[in-house]
Design a protein around this motif. Sequence first.
Motif, PDB file in Angstrom:
ATOM      1  N   PRO A  65       0.665  -1.294  -0.006  1.00 59.56           N
ATOM      2  CA  PRO A  65       0.030   0.195  -0.021  1.00 59.56           C
ATOM      3  C   PRO A  65       0.825   1.128  -0.011  1.00 59.56           C
ATOM      4  N   GLN A  66       0.401   2.184  -1.001  1.00 61.97           N
ATOM      5  CA  GLN A  66       1.223   3.344  -0.757  1.00 61.97           C
ATOM      6  C   GLN A  66       0.838   4.464   0.019  1.00 61.97           C
ATOM      7  N   ALA A  67       1.415   5.434   0.414  1.00 60.22           N
ATOM      8  CA  ALA A  67       1.068   6.512   1.438  1.00 60.22           C
ATOM      9  C   ALA A  67       0.012   7.266   0.583  1.00 60.22           C
ATOM     10  N   PRO A  68      -0.980   7.831   1.142  1.00 55.65           N
ATOM     11  CA  PRO A  68      -1.678   8.422   0.181  1.00 55.65           C
ATOM     12  C   PRO A  68      -1.027   9.707   0.004  1.00 55.65           C
ATOM     13  N   VAL A  69      -1.243  10.610  -1.179  1.00 55.75           N
ATOM     14  CA  VAL A  69      -0.696  11.603  -1.774  1.00 55.75           C
ATOM     15  C   VAL A  69      -1.241  12.867  -0.872  1.00 55.75           C
ATOM     16  N   THR A  70      -0.523  13.577  -0.261  1.00 56.32           N
ATOM     17  CA  THR A  70      -1.161  14.858   0.518  1.00 56.32           C
ATOM     18  C   THR A  70      -1.111  15.912  -0.626  1.00 56.32           C
ATOM     19  N   ARG A  71      -2.393  16.457  -0.848  1.00 53.73           N
ATOM     20  CA  ARG A  71      -2.468  17.516  -1.944  1.00 53.73           C
ATOM     21  C   ARG A  71      -2.501  18.822  -1.430  1.00 53.73           C
ATOM     22  N   PHE A  72      -2.519  19.063   0.041  1.00 53.68           N
ATOM     23  CA  PHE A  72      -2.293  20.475   0.818  1.00 53.68           C
ATOM     24  C   PHE A  72      -0.937  21.228   0.153  1.00 53.68           C
ATOM     25  N   CYS A  73      -1.310  22.567  -0.390  1.00 51.56           N
ATOM     26  CA  CYS A  73      -0.156  23.450  -0.417  1.00 51.56           C
ATOM     27  C   CYS A  73      -0.546  24.797  -0.335  1.00 51.56           C
ATOM     28  N   THR A 113      -4.782  28.617   0.345  1.00 49.05           N
ATOM     29  CA  THR A 113      -5.119  27.062   0.474  1.00 49.05           C
ATOM     30  C   THR A 113      -5.000  26.544  -0.984  1.00 49.05           C
ATOM     31  N   GLY A 114      -4.046  25.743  -1.356  1.00 49.98           N
ATOM     32  CA  GLY A 114      -4.047  25.301  -2.670  1.00 49.98           C
ATOM     33  C   GLY A 114      -4.230  23.667  -2.781  1.00 49.98           C
ATOM     34  N   PHE A 115      -4.183  23.375  -4.077  1.00 51.98           N
ATOM     35  CA  PHE A 115      -4.034  21.786  -4.428  1.00 51.98           C
ATOM     36  C   PHE A 115      -2.847  21.420  -5.197  1.00 51.98           C
ATOM     37  N   LEU A 116      -2.216  20.597  -4.707  1.00 51.75           N
ATOM     38  CA  LEU A 116      -0.649  20.222  -5.326  1.00 51.75           C
ATOM     39  C   LEU A 116      -1.108  19.308  -6.572  1.00 51.75           C
ATOM     40  N   CYS A 117      -0.574  19.443  -7.569  1.00 55.64           N
ATOM     41  CA  CYS A 117      -0.583  18.655  -8.719  1.00 55.64           C
ATOM     42  C   CYS A 117       0.210  17.747  -8.544  1.00 55.64           C
ATOM     43  N   ASP A 118       0.252  16.346  -9.316  1.00 50.11           N
ATOM     44  CA  ASP A 118       1.069  15.135  -9.464  1.00 50.11           C
ATOM     45  C   ASP A 118       2.470  15.528  -9.530  1.00 50.11           C
ATOM     46  N   ASP A 119       2.964  16.508 -10.316  1.00 51.15           N
ATOM     47  CA  ASP A 119       4.467  16.953 -10.442  1.00 51.15           C
ATOM     48  C   ASP A 119       5.068  17.261  -8.954  1.00 51.15           C
ATOM     49  N   ARG A 120       4.102  17.407  -7.864  1.00 49.67           N
ATOM     50  CA  ARG A 120       4.583  17.617  -6.512  1.00 49.67           C
ATOM     51  C   ARG A 120       5.319  18.898  -6.830  1.00 49.67           C
ATOM     52  N   VAL A 121       5.063  19.983  -7.521  1.00 50.38           N
ATOM     53  CA  VAL A 121       5.834  21.301  -7.639  1.00 50.38           C
ATOM     54  C   VAL A 121       4.707  22.546  -7.684  1.00 50.38           C
TER      55      VAL A 121
END
Length: 160
Positions: free
Chosen positions: A22-30, A37-45
């Motif tokens: 199981p992979q750790a859930p992706v934290t989308r907070f940024c 408050t924002g949403f972090l894209c898959d590129d993690r940047v």
Amino acid sequence: SAVALLILVAAVGLGVALALLPQAPVTRFCMAPNNQTGFLCDDRVTCIPASWVCDRASHCGNGEDEQEKLCGDLPHSLPGHLVFLCSNLRFWVYADQRCNGMNDCGDCSDEMGSLASCPPCGWEWWSCIPVHYEYCSCIPRRLCRDGTQHCLGWSDENLC
């Protein structure tokens, strides 16, 4: 060569086993521009403002901000950090619309009260009791001395 083949098979097996864990859930907070408050894209940047998620325009490289699993049942399908629930729980706004000076909830609960926890008017705003529905406790200073009443006591025309 049998030993090399055995090591290769073991390495591939280990790689497959690790991929199945199981992979750790992706934290989308940024934090998006202007400390919103924002949403972090898959590129993690790339960090986009909350209100850009599910707006029918892709802002992330892989379009993850418009995916059905995210946008299918608004606001329930959104991560909690992207949503602000108005005092009338039938209504909600994106988290970056809280404390933006505008009456996005319709009852000013996104601008005033304990749920919103907004700071006092910033330097670009004038504190007063607005007469227009779109504002709650401040008006933009650009409306000061424009010949139109925006504050109940005319302070936007006489004092601002």
